[in-house]
Scaffold this active site. Structure first.
Site, PDB file in Angstrom:
ATOM      1  N   ASP A 122       0.849  -1.189   0.000  1.00 43.71           N
ATOM      2  CA  ASP A 122       0.000   0.000   0.000  1.00 43.71           C
ATOM      3  C   ASP A 122       0.885   1.239   0.000  1.00 43.71           C
ATOM      4  OD1 ASP A 122      -2.409   1.336  -0.057  1.00 43.71           O
ATOM      5  OD2 ASP A 122      -2.684   1.317   2.122  1.00 43.71           O
ATOM      6  N   TYR A 124       1.182   5.629  -0.401  1.00 43.94           N
ATOM      7  CA  TYR A 124       0.667   6.784   0.345  1.00 43.94           C
ATOM      8  C   TYR A 124       0.907   7.976  -0.571  1.00 43.94           C
ATOM      9  CZ  TYR A 124       0.380   9.563   4.788  1.00 43.94           C
ATOM     10  OH  TYR A 124       0.051  10.427   5.820  1.00 43.94           O
ATOM     11  N   HIS A 129      -3.921  13.880   0.646  1.00 43.64           N
ATOM     12  CA  HIS A 129      -4.166  12.990   1.783  1.00 43.64           C
ATOM     13  C   HIS A 129      -3.021  13.068   2.793  1.00 43.64           C
ATOM     14  CE1 HIS A 129      -5.339   9.516   4.143  1.00 43.64           C
ATOM     15  NE2 HIS A 129      -4.179   8.948   3.896  1.00 43.64           N
ATOM     16  N   GLN A 236      -4.890   2.227  14.992  1.00 42.24           N
ATOM     17  CA  GLN A 236      -3.741   2.728  14.222  1.00 42.24           C
ATOM     18  C   GLN A 236      -2.929   3.761  15.005  1.00 42.24           C
ATOM     19  OE1 GLN A 236      -4.985   4.382  10.437  1.00 42.24           O
ATOM     20  NE2 GLN A 236      -2.925   4.953   9.803  1.00 42.24           N
ATOM     21  N   LYS A 249      -4.993  -2.119   9.898  1.00 43.71           N
ATOM     22  CA  LYS A 249      -5.216  -2.210   8.459  1.00 43.71           C
ATOM     23  C   LYS A 249      -5.430  -3.641   7.999  1.00 43.71           C
ATOM     24  CE  LYS A 249      -3.976   2.119   7.454  1.00 43.71           C
ATOM     25  NZ  LYS A 249      -4.655   3.039   6.549  1.00 43.71           N
TER      26      LYS A 249
HETATM   27 MN    MN Z   1      -4.414   2.385   2.717  1.00 40.63          MN
END
Ligand code: MN
Length: 411
Positions: A122, A124, A129, A236, A249
């Site tokens: 994943d 980023y 964001h 998290q 996650k």
């Molecule tokens: Mn993600």
């Protein structure tokens, strides 16, 4: 292009699209299908009618639990399978037209996870964001960490808990800390969130030690899916230092069932944001590498109408897929067919384009009003989260369908 199949002009599955997926009927036999209009073309049955006879591949890859063996044939074959289907669907004398049983209504089939994901990474890669998260949790004046504009930040996720659209998710439990200087407690997460993401499926393996350049990266990408990377923000927050997200996650991520090929997305290529400072040479690239893909997220509480809470676009991504793949392999890490690389949450500049509840509700300080079912800071039990995506250029529409999962109460 004109097809003899009747297709609604707003259908995601136009003659220009032809995405691949795995479906089954009441006999539970999983086969490769291609979505066209509101039907699935049974590609195994199409093979038996002889439309791929020039291509000389083993029919067994079309009766399989996953697309991996089909994808592993390589683009030299899979691109032709798609274009052969396209020309048959445009040819009024096609053998497919005289065999209507090879088309099955989409609402009569079961769709399955399209690929067996070996490794899931994943990224980023949305600057909006990353800036929002940095502003909320660190320093508004220094929201991005020093590495962010120099490399596509990512982490290795969990592949075993990737589920297909339609499968539901139980609210995860874990350690949370309720206030400053308090001990952790164990409870169901009170801050379950979605992440609006897209994923790409690796279409070609590499050997350990090999690297993929940004120029060559397109050959290693089979296609794209919608991806909801479910997250538990309270878990998290406590666990992520210093090595990054873990149980917050890994409880589930939902994938759309149809893999839209990179070839189908070609007309929607556009330039991405200017990258400043300049990137290191191995991350440099030529030509447009972003894609104009409209994205939206809706929340539907139980027995209520849905509310669209976010409208974003894949084109906002700061780091493109070619750079992600070049970075991922620059150290010699090998790729396998079926690996999944996800974008990270895709947010735009406007608050209505934020790709998570964490941002939309600004860490819970601004509840989001729904048309029905109250307001939301995060996702409640029995809420269904629905993501959609499509590209549009004039009359040409190529879409991803939906990825949809309901959050069930904690076990
Ligand atoms: Mn993600």
């Amino acid at each position: 292009m004109h097809t003899w199949i009747k297709i609604d002009q707003n259908s995601d599955f136009s003659i220009y699209n032809l995405p691949f997926g795995i479906f089954s009927e009441s006999d539970n036999v999983k086969r490769v299908g291609v979505a066209i209009g509101d039907t699935v073309l049974d590609v195994y049955a199409a093979y038996e009618l002889g439309i791929f006879k020039d291509l000389k591949f083993d029919i067994r890859v079309l009766e399989s639990d996953y697309l991996n063996d089909f994808i592993a044939l390589g683009k030299s074959t899979t691109v032709k399978v798609r274009t052969y289907i396209q020309s048959e669907l445009c040819n009024t004398n096609s053998v497919l037209k005289s065999h209507p049983s090879v088309f099955i209504k989409q609402n009569e089939v079961q769709m399955h996870l399209p690929v067996k994901v070996g490794d899931y990474t994943d990224f980023y890669s949305s600057i909006e964001h990353a800036t929002n998260i940095g502003t909320m949790f660190r320093d508004p004046d220094n929201a991005l960490l020093p590495n962010w504009k120099h490399l596509p930040v990512g982490y290795h996720g969990r592949a075993s808990s990737i589920i297909v659209s339609g499968e539901n998710v139980h609210r995860p439990k874990g350690q949370v800390v309720l206030g400053p200087n308090t001990e952790p407690i164990f409870q169901p997460s009170a801050r379950v969130d979605f992440e609006l993401e897209m994923g790409f499926i690796v279409g070609k393996s590499t050997k350990l030690g090999e690297s993929v350049s940004t120029d060559a990266a397109d050959n290693y990408i089979f296609g794209k899916v919608l991806f909801n990377d479910w997250s538990a923000r309270d878990i998290q927050k406590w666990e992520y230092v210093p090595l990054g997200p873990f149980l917050a996650k890994s409880f589930a991520s939902s994938m759309s069932p149809w893999v839209v090929t990179l070839e189908a997305l070609e007309p929607f290529k556009i330039d991405g944001p200017q990258q400043e400072p300049a990137v290191l040479p191995y991350l440099d690239f030529k030509g447009p590498k972003n894609y104009d893909i409209h994205l939206e997220v809706a929340i539907q509480p139980k027995n209520c109408i849905e509310t669209v809470v976010s409208q974003s676009n894949f084109k906002y991504m700061y780091w493109n897929m070619n750079q992600q793949l070049a970075h991922h392999t620059v150290n010699g890490c090998n790729l396998n067919v079926g690996d999944l690389m996800a974008s990270g949450t895709i947010s735009g500049k406007n608050p209505n384009s934020y790709g998570s509840m964490l941002e939309l509700s600004w860490a819970g300080s601004k509840p989001v009003e729904l048309n029905e079912g109250g307001a939301r800071k995060f996702i409640q039990d029995n809420d269904t989260v629905i993501m959609r995506g499509h590209c549009q250029k004039g009359a040409i529409r190529v879409g991803f369908g939906t990825v949809k999962s309901t959050l069930l109460k904690a076990n």
